[in-house]
Structure formats: structure tokens, C-alpha cells
Motif scaffolding. Structure first.
Motif, PDB file in Angstrom:
ATOM      1  N   LEU A 174       0.816  -1.232   0.000  1.00  0.00           N
ATOM      2  CA  LEU A 174       0.000   0.000   0.000  1.00  0.00           C
ATOM      3  C   LEU A 174       0.844   1.275   0.000  1.00  0.00           C
ATOM      4  O   LEU A 174       0.597   2.170  -0.810  1.00  0.00           O
ATOM      5  N   ILE A 229      -6.827   0.667   2.631  1.00  0.00           N
ATOM      6  CA  ILE A 229      -6.520   0.776   1.205  1.00  0.00           C
ATOM      7  C   ILE A 229      -6.763   2.194   0.728  1.00  0.00           C
ATOM      8  O   ILE A 229      -5.942   2.799   0.027  1.00  0.00           O
ATOM      9  N   GLY A 284      -3.281   3.753   0.688  1.00  0.00           N
ATOM     10  CA  GLY A 284      -2.836   3.452  -0.674  1.00  0.00           C
ATOM     11  C   GLY A 284      -3.294   4.446  -1.713  1.00  0.00           C
ATOM     12  O   GLY A 284      -2.516   4.873  -2.574  1.00  0.00           O
TER      13      GLY A 284
END
Lengths: 517, 502
Positions: free
Chosen positions: B192, B267, B271
Motif C-alpha cells: 500500500l 486501502i 494506498g
């Protein structure tokens, strides 16, 4: 000024909760212990709140008895309580009404039918705590918490101990008021994020010295939307026409003590909110919207009176009269001058006493005859002379007879409206029609119920007033005469605070006149 | 050239809570074989002991901020807080199961091992820092839950529940993997923080392809949307919740959600926060999540109104609550709001955990041994027959509505605050209006318990284990509502986004 140690105000606020806790440990069977604990708690709270009044400095405009402590510091929320003249009167009204409401339910028929005595008094004390909290909270979040919490005990009081259509009335009350207040939640969040604090005095100070401002450029701007977010929540609570439809249901279905508290205190939370939050936080929007709101208030005054006259149910008649009376309060507040607002505040107290009293009387009639139909009565004065005489005083007080409390409030409001920069002659004129109509429906009710021949067999042998019924009516009568003949202490208490508020709002009248043609 | 990493470089001790519990669950599976049937309680206590040790380990690790398995796994306050939620859920789930399994005749030792395995999956989900490890954790979370849903077999509803969950879950996993593959294709990495760095050159020549990234992020949202029961990926929820044994329903309604949201938040915030076409603007996925959140709120709350079975009602309510948490996830898309939104989502999860476990515990108390007795009408008169239980159920219902002084209010408060701060005001308005709608169906339970006539159920399912669960849930609900600072001091330390800035 800011006190972190002992505070009398915090004591007043949390006394009902102390009683609540004690009550939790009393067994369901010990009914008299439960009753007297609840009554004792509310009485001690009343005495403690009188100490607040004695210690209160009339000359000071700002908050007194302030206490502030961390609650959720990382989000800028603090336990912040304090009172000014307005809050003080509302706290006293609450602590005055609560022992009356509790004492009036001592021998009520609702316990024969539904039982659960302990739960009832638990909810009463919870309600008192939350209502006092609403009037003393100076942090928007804390205020909102108390505001929402008042819903829960009232919902149960109506739902468990109410009349036939109680479930419908309870859910309507709950959903209606929650729908209004939850939009206020968003407005509170927005204000808090913009201002960087939820503390009301800090936000107002920021508005005054220009560090905080909510954009205003007309009836539909950021500030106006925030104003409306708050206003709609309060308007539903008051209730301002056309948002009043929950009120007759809730009032009629609620048990007597519930109606007394609804009329006496809960509705005042709405008008209190208008004065405490709407005006100082959004002065420009308040000025801009004042004429619109005043029109709604006047419609409410006349509509409420008109509909009252048409009722055949005596409790519904009193319920609709609230719409009319509170129209006066709102009109006074949005006159935006000292007379109007002070009259409005005094009328809040008056309405709590008079209409609370009327609901008590209706409740006593219902206890005896088990009907609320006006046609079932007639000649009650002859059957119960003492009861009839007391009823006459309360009815006249609600009508606004000079010498009694209602007159002072309505008269000051009308004066304020007449002399207002934003309202004026026409508003006062139409509102006066409401005063006349009030006399019509009140006297109509009094005549149908109390006067005339005692021609119905069931009405001839009504049991006389019980001790607790007399005991709750005496303080009501005292308050009616006290305010009617000697209103000065009440005005003195709020003068300084209202003066400051009017000065704060007044400086925006000209700027708004330029922004809103 | 591939080189095996040295053992010490794996930094295993960071992942100790999860590793310990995984080992414990495996051991328990074996030990259980040697425990005679009449002393099955021992398995329960062993399972609880394992969770208790894991809980302590987790608290010891709470303030660490380190990576393990070469960046595949990370222990930080975010995962530490989620682990608290997950482990408490597991404890309450197990306590609810003890007598329920016996009286419904499905008591088997594997049950507790399966609960522990899926708990391990959730823990790894909370700490996973790489698309691959998220996928592995997701499967570890899901597969035992499929089995648990069908644990009441050969009861048809329970079989249907397990099968439906399995098929839908398999689809969801496939979506997720496909999305992960797209992201890998675009950025060349599944880690990530590295995805975050690679996105700096988004759309530039030689940089990641915008098309692949958007498609990948979309598929990941679909995959995790299934897990957290977001509309329109919610279809399985009511049937699975209704058919599964009630303790399992309670457990997965919170646990699976916690896992799913853990992955989704990490995420999106770690990320993909700058997955956007122009700088400083909100992330591209914000609009998508905004719409999903709005749809979830509206559909969940509206459909819940018409339910007559309390398990189905709580299923739709759980869809609706996923919508509130999604509000926070959507808010995280606005630059600078990420951490605050994550904190709001976590507090919401904690409050939902307490309240929802309590509500399920009471529903389970009035459930009959054959699985009937879960209609809303079965609550009639409970205020008379079981005053304490009814009072607590009322508090749970008020908390689910979001009335102040309960946990539910604090959760909603923080979520709405995050949404307004992120300037998602229409979404916040939808959120509050659907809250009012929700008051209607939660209030119906209170009406049935108190306002109506009726004798009232004797709530025979309320054995001492169940009652303790209710007390824990009640204490948590009230404590979080009255003294939220106890929890916010823990969440204040959570920082996903800031720590990752290059």
C-alpha cells in the motif's frame, strides 16, 4: 469566573439524577417510598434553585454560576454550564412545575390501569434532569444532548401511561421532534467546525469582535440556512404554525402530569432556544427572517384560538390554546426589542403556570368523570364550589385578565411589537384579535363546563378535591397573583441579559436592511 | 534472484497477537478431540483464555508503529484499536453461543475453533498493509464464517444461509483479487505505501495508467462492499443473517464488518488517497463511495421498516449502519480529513459492536429452541415479564437510533462531523434524515415491549452467559455515551495518512 470546584448550578442540575439513582434501589412494591422520594427530590431541587435566584446578581448581564470542565477535549466539547436572567427564570419554572406534576400524579387512575409506579417516577426525574440541562448548557453539544434526552422519558410517559391512542401520539411526538432536532445537529456541527469551538459565549464574543462570521447576504445564505436549521428544531418544539400537528395528539393522549410538563416546560425549550441561540448566533438572519416568522406567529395566534373554540374535547381545547399563546411569545421574541423579548420571556413563565394549571384542572375532572367531552359537563361549580372558584382564576389568568399574570406578558409583547423596528402596527393589531378570541374560547369553555344547571346525574356526586390536588393548585394560584400584581422582580432578573442581547442583535438591523431590500 | 529473508528481519513479534491466536486455535482444534462431550465447557474456557491473552498482547503492542513480514503487515494504533473491537466481539459471540448451541442441539467443539480462526482473519485484516495479505486475511475471515452460517444444518434455512454466503463471498473475493491485479498492473506493486508513492506519477508517461487504477479501485470497492454489506452488494445479508444460528449472526454482523472496513479504510487512506486527476482535489473514489453510502443508508433504513422478524430487521439495520460508516470512508477522500474520518469510523464500529451484540443477545434470549420466536411481535409485554432485559433492550434500540448518552450517538456524532468537515453536506443530510426513519422501526420494539398489551415472553434463553453478554454490552453502550473520552484517548493516536506522507 470559571469554576472547577463545587457549583450550586451543577448541584441543581444533578439533584434529580441523585433522586433517580436512589429510586433505582427502592423496590417496586414500596409505592409510597417511591412517590415521596420522587417528590422530595423535586422539592429539594426547587429550593436549591431558589438559592440560585437569591445568589443571582441582577446587574450583571453575562453568565453567572459558571462551571466548565473537559468532556471531550480533542473535539472541543466541554461540560459548560452557566445561567443568565433568561436561563434562571426557565430553571425556576422547571423546578416549580416538577413537584407539582409529581404530586398531582400521586393518586392517579393511570396506576390502577397500567401500574409501573417506579418506572413512572424514574422517568419524571430523568425528564427534570434533562430539562434543567437544556436551560443551563452553554456548550452546543451538551445542549443538544440534553435536548434529545428529554424526548425519551416523555415518549415513554405518553406511550405507557397515555390514553387510548397513546402509541400513535407517542411515536408522532418522537419522530416529529427528532426530525426537527436532527437537522439542528448538522447546523451545530457546522457552526462548531467553522468557529473552532462549541462554547456559545465564545462564539458570540467571536461574532462581536469579528473573528467569527457566518456569511450572510440575504434570506438564503449560509447563515440563513444555519439559522433555519436551529429555527425548525425550535419551531417544532414551540410549536409554531404550521408545525404544530404533533401537539394536540401528544397533549390529549399524555397523562395529566405529562401534559403539565409538556405545556409547562417542554414547549418553553423551543422559545428558549430561539432567544438563547437563534438571535445571538445568527443576528443578521434573525433580523431578516423576523417578519416572516412574525407572520407565522400571528397566524398561529389566530388559528390556535379559532381551532380551540371549535373543540368538543376540553383537553384538546387547552392544547390548541397553547398554539395561540406561544404565538404571542414568538411574536414578542422576533420584535427584537427589549420590551418584546422580556414580555415573551415572562409570557413563557406565565403560560407554563396558567396552562399547566388548566391541564391539572382538566386532569382532575377526568379523574372524576372519565371523559373529556365538554358536553358531558355543566354546572360543575355547583357540585364542587372550591374547584370552580380556582378554575375561574386560572381561566382568567390564561385569558389575560389585568391583575393576573397573563395580562402583563401579553401587554408587554404587544407594546414591544408595536414599537418594533422590524415589525410594527399591523402585527400588533392582528395579534390583538387573538387576545379577544382567547376570551371567547376560554369563557365558552368555562360556561359550558362550570356554569349552568347541574342537570347531569353523574355530575351530582363528584368526590371532593383530595389533599394532593389542593396542594398542587395553591402554588399555581400564588404564582398567578404574584406575577400579576408584582411582576417587577421577574423583569429585574432578566433586564440586564436581555439588554445585552438586544444591543448585540440591534447593531445588525441596518446592515440587514441593506442586504435584504 | 530470490533470497530468503532472514528470520529476524520478518519482525514477527509485531504480529504476535494474531500469530498467537492462530496457534491457539489450531491447538484448540486438537485438544478438543480429547475433551469428553459432557465437559465441553472446557473448550469454551480455553477459547476465552486464548482471546484474553491475545487481548493483553494487543494492549502491550498498542502504541507501536512497526512493520512485519517485510511490509506486508503493520501494527499501529489503527489495527490495535480494531483488534480490541474484534476480540470483544469474539468474546461476546462465544458467550452467546455456549448455551444456545446446547439447547438447539448443535454443540460441537469445532465451533469455537472456527470462531477463533475467523477472529484471526479479522486481526490480520486490521493489520494487513499489502493487497496480497489483505486477500489472505479476507479468505481466512470468510471461510470459517461460511461453515458457521451453515452450522445448524440440516436445518434448511441454515444450509441456505451458508451456501448463499459462500457463493456470494466467493464472487466478492474474485472481484477483490481482480481489482488487486489491476492495481498491480498499473503500479507494479501490491504494497500500500508503495502504491501511494507510485501514484505520484499518475497518468504521466511511464506512470500508472489512470484507467487501470480507477478500474482496480472500483473492483476493490465492490469486493469489500460485499463483505460490509453495502448497497447494491447487500442482497445476501438478510437471508444469511436470518438463517445462521443467532450467535453467529451477531458475531459476523460486527466482526466481518470490522474486518471489511479495516481493509477498506487502509486501502483508501494509505494506498489511494491521491488517486485523483488534479492535485488537491478529493480522491476519485469519493463520489463512488458517497453514492454507495447514500444508497446503503436509504435502502437499509427503508426496508428495515417493513420487517417483521427481528433478525431480518437487525440485518437491514446492519446494512444501514454500514452506510453510516461508509459516510466516514467517503469523507476520508477529502485531503486532510483521512485520519479524522478513520477515527470516526472506528468509534462507530465500537459503538455498533456493543449495541448490536446486546440487541442480538436479547433477541436470542426470546428465541425458541427450534429457531422460532424471533418475530417483532414476540417482544410484546417483555417490559412486564423481564423488566431489566426490556430496559436494556430499550437502551440498545435508542443507541441504534443515535439518541444522546448512548454509544450510538457518539458514533453518529463523529461520523457526521467528519462528513461535514469533508464538505459532504448532502450526504450528512441524508444521514440524519435516515436516522429519523430508523427511529421508527427501533421504536417499534420499544412499543411492543412496553406500550402494548400481552403477557410477555419468559425469555428462557437468557441464561447467565447470555445475561453477562447483555451486561457487558449495556455497560459499553452507556459508558461510551457518557464518557466518550475513554475511547477517544485511544483513537486520538490513530494516524494512517500522516505517517505515510513521503
Amino acid at each position: 469566573m470559571e469554576n472547577t470546584g463545587f457549583s450550586l448550578l451543577t448541584l441543581v442540575l444533578f439533584l434529580p439524577l441523585v433522586g433517580f439513582t436512589i429510586l433505582l434501589f427502592i423496590r417496586e412494591q414500596q409505592e409510597s417510598a417511591i412517590k415521596w422520594t420522587a417528590f422530595g427530590t423535586s422539592l429539594v431541587t426547587f429550593v436549591a434553585s431558589l438559592l440560585l435566584w437569591i445568589g443571582f446578581n441582577n446587574q450583571e448581564a453575562g453568565l453567572q454560576f459558571v462551571q466548565r470542565g473537559d468532556w471531550l477535549p480533542s473535539y472541543g466539547i466541554s461540560y459548560y454550564v452557566g445561567i443568565d436572567g433568561l436561563s434562571l427564570l426557565m430553571v425556576i419554572l422547571t423546578t416549580f412545575i416538577m413537584p407539582i406534576a409529581i404530586l398531582s400524579s400521586f393518586n392517579s387512575h393511570i396506576f390502577h390501569e397500567r401500574g409501573r409506579v417506579k418506572l413512572y417516577y424514574l422517568f419524571m426525574l430523568l425528564l427534570e434532569w434533562a430539562m434543567i440541562g437544556v436551560f443551563v448548557a452553554q456548550d452546543l453539544v451538551i445542549f443538544y444532548i440534553f435536548w434529545e434526552v428529554t424526548l425519551v422519558p416523555m415518549y415513554f410517559l405518553i406511550g405507557i401511561w397515555g390514553a387510548e391512542r397513546r402509541i400513535y401520539a407517542a411515536i408522532k411526538f418522537f419522530l416529529y421532534t427528532m426530525a426537527g432536532s436532527i437537522l439542528m445537529l448538522l447546523a451545530i456541527l457546522y457552526v462548531g467546525i467553522q468557529a473552532g469551538t462549541f462554547a456559545v459565549p465564545e462564539i458570540i464574543a467571536g461574532i462581536q469582535n469579528g473573528t467569527i462570521s457566518f456569511a450572510f447576504d440575504g434570506l438564503f445564505s449560509t447563515q440563513s440556512f444555519l439559522f433555519l436549521g436551529f429555527f425548525i428544531a425550535f419551531a417544532i418544539k414551540v410549536p409554531i404554525w404550521p408545525l404544530h400537528s404533533w401537539l394536540p395528539d401528544a397533549h390529549v393522549q399524555a397523562p395529566t402530569a405529562g401534559s403539565v410538563i409538556l405545556a409547562g416546560v417542554l414547549l418553553k425549550m423551543g422559545t428558549y432556544g430561539l432567544v438563547r441561540f437563534c438571535l445571538p448566533l445568527y443576528p443578521e438572519a434573525s433580523v431578516a427572517w423576523a417578519p416572516v416568522i412574525a407572520v407565522l406567529a400571528v397566524i398561529g395566534i389566530i388559528y390556535g384560538a379559532w381551532v380551540s373554540y371549535a373543540q368538543t374535547d376540553v383537553k384538546k381545547l387547552v392544547a390548541y390554546s397553547s398554539v395561540s399563546h406561544l404565538g404571542f411569545v414568538v411574536l414578542g421574541i422576533f420584535a427584537l426589542n427589549a420590551q418584546g423579548i422580556e414580555g415573551g420571556i415572562l409570557q413563557m413563565v406565565n403560560h407554563g403556570i396558567s396552562t399547566g394549571g388548566l391541564f391539572l384542572l382538566v386532569g382532575m375532572l377526568y379523574e372524576r368523570r372519565h371523559t373529556k367531552d365538554i358536553a358531558a359537563y355543566g354546572g360543575i361549580w355547583k357540585a364542587l364550589p372550591l374547584f370552580g372558584a380556582i378554575s375561574l382564576v386560572v381561566t382568567l389568568s390564561s385569558m389575560g385578565l389585568p391583575g393576573l399574570n397573563g395580562f402583563i406578558g401579553e401587554f408587554t409583547i404587544l407594546l414591544g411589537t408595536f414599537g418594533s423596528d422590524v415589525l410594527g402596527f399591523f402585527y400588533a393589531m392582528f395579534a390583538t384579535i387573538g387576545v379577544i378570541l382567547a376570551a371567547v374560547y376560554m369563557l365558552y369553555m368555562f360556561q359550558k363546563v362550570y356554569l349552568g344547571e347541574l342537570d347531569k346525574e353523574e355530575n351530582k356526586n363528584l368526590p371532593p378535591l383530595m389533599w394532593n390536588e389542593i396542594a398542587v393548585l395553591i402554588p399555581i394560584l400564588i404564582a398567578i397573583f404574584l406575577i400579576g400584581l408584582q411582576p417587577a422582580p421577574f423583569f429585574d432578573t432578566m433586564n440586564a441579559s436581555v439588554g445585552e442581547l438586544v444591543a448585540h442583535v440591534g447593531q445588525f438591523v441596518t446592515t440587514v436592511a441593506q442586504a435584504v431590500p | 534472484m530470490f533470497e530468503a529473508p532472514s528470520f529476524s528481519s520478518l519482525n514477527l513479534d509485531v504480529a504476535l497477537p494474531g500469530i498467537f491466536l492462530a496457534g491457539w486455535a489450531t491447538l484448540l482444534l486438537i485438544v478438543d478431540l480429547f475433551i469428553p462431550k459432557e465437559r465441553r465447557r472446557l473448550t469454551v474456557w480455553l477459547a476465552l483464555a486464548g482471546i484474553a491473552v491475545t487481548f493483553v498482547l494487543n494492549l502491550v503492542m498498542y502504541n507501536r508503529h512497526e512493520e512485519a513480514f517485510k511490509g506486508m503487515f503493520i501494527a499501529d494504533p489503527f489495527s490495535g484499536f480494531l483488534n480490541i473491537v474484534i476480540l470483544l466481539t469474539a468474546v461476546m459471540g462465544i458467550l452467546l453461543s455456549v448455551d444456545y448451541l446446547r439447547r438447539t442441539g448443535i454443540e460441537r467443539g469445532e465451533f469455537y475453533s472456527l470462531i477463533l480462526f475467523t477472529t484471526v482473519g479479522m486481526i490480520f485484516m486490521a493489520g494487513a498493509n499489502d493487497l496480497i495479505s489483505i486477500f489472505v486475511a479476507l479468505e481466512l475471515l470468510s471461510i470459517p464464517l461460511y461453515v458457521l452460517s451453515a452450522f445448524r444444518a440440516p436445518d434448511l434455512k441454515s444450509e441456505e444461509s451458508g451456501l448463499k454466503y459462500f457463493i456470494m463471498g466467493a464472487f466478492a473475493s474474485a472481484f477483490f483479487v481482480f481489482g488487486a491485479a489491476m492495481v498491480y498492473g498499473a503500479t507494479g506493486t501490491t504494497n500500500l505505501p508503495e502504491i501511494f508513492s507510485a501514484l505520484g506519477g499518475l497518468g504521466q508517461p511511464g506512470g500508472p495508467s489512470v484507467f487501470l487504477m480507477i478500474l482496480g479501485a472500483g473492483l476493490i470497492i465492490v469486493g469489500l462492499g460485499f463483505k460490509v454489506a453495502a448497497v447494491p452488494f447487500h442482497m445476501w445479508t438478510p437471508d444469511v443473517y436470518e438463517g445462521a444460528p443467532t450467535p453467529v449472526t451477531a458475531f459476523m454482523s460486527v466482526g466481518a464488518k470490522a474486518g471489511g472496513f479495516a481493509a477498506l479504510l487502509r486501502i483508501m487512506i494509505v494506498g489511494l488517497p491521491i488517486l485523483t486527476v488534479n492535485e488537491q482535489a478529493a480522491a476519485a473514489w469519493q463520489t463512488t463511495l458517497w453514492l454507495i453510502a447514500a444508497a446503503t443508508l436509504i435502502l437499509g433504513n427503508i426496508v428495515a421498516i417493513s420487517q417483521s422478524n427481528v433478525k431480518r430487521m437487525l440485518a437491514y439495520s446492519s446494512i444501514a449502519h454500514a452506510g453510516y460508516i461508509l459516510m466516514a470512508v467517503a469523507a476520508a477522500g477529502t485531503p486532510g480529513i483521512g485520519d479524522q474520518a478513520a477515527q470516526a469510523a472506528l468509534v462507530y464500529l465500537l459503538s455498533y459492536m456493543f449495541t448490536n451484540m446486546g440487541a442480538f443477545a436479547i433477541a436470542l434470549s426470546i428465541e425458541k429452541d427450534d429457531g422460532s420466536g424471533t418475530s417483532i411481535d414476540d417482544f410484546k409485554g417483555l417490559g412486564k415479564s423481564r423488566p431489566l432485559m426490556a430496559a436494556m433492550m430499550s437502551v440498545f434500540m435508542l443507541s441504534l437510533t443515535g439518541i444522546p448518552l448512548t454509544a450510538g450517538f457518539m458514533g453518529k456524532w463523529l461520523v457526521f462531523q467528519a462528513a461535514i468537515q469533508a464538505n459532504l453536506i448532502p450526504l450528512a443530510i441524508i444521514g440524519v434524515l435516515t436516522s429519523v426513519m430508523s427511529a421508527f422501526y427501533y421504536a417499534r420494539i420499544i412499543i411492543n415491549m412496553y406500550f402494548g398489551e400481552g403477557e410477555g415472553d419468559s425469555a428462557e434463553g437468557a441464561t447467565s452467559y447470555v445475561r453477562w453478554t447483555v451486561y457487558i454490552a449495556f455497560a459499553g453502550t452507556v459508558l461510551l455515551g457518557v464518557a466518550p473520552m475513554l475511547v477517544t484517548t485511544l483513537t486520538d493516536r490513530i494516524s494512517l495518512a500522516v505517517s505515510m506522507l513521503p
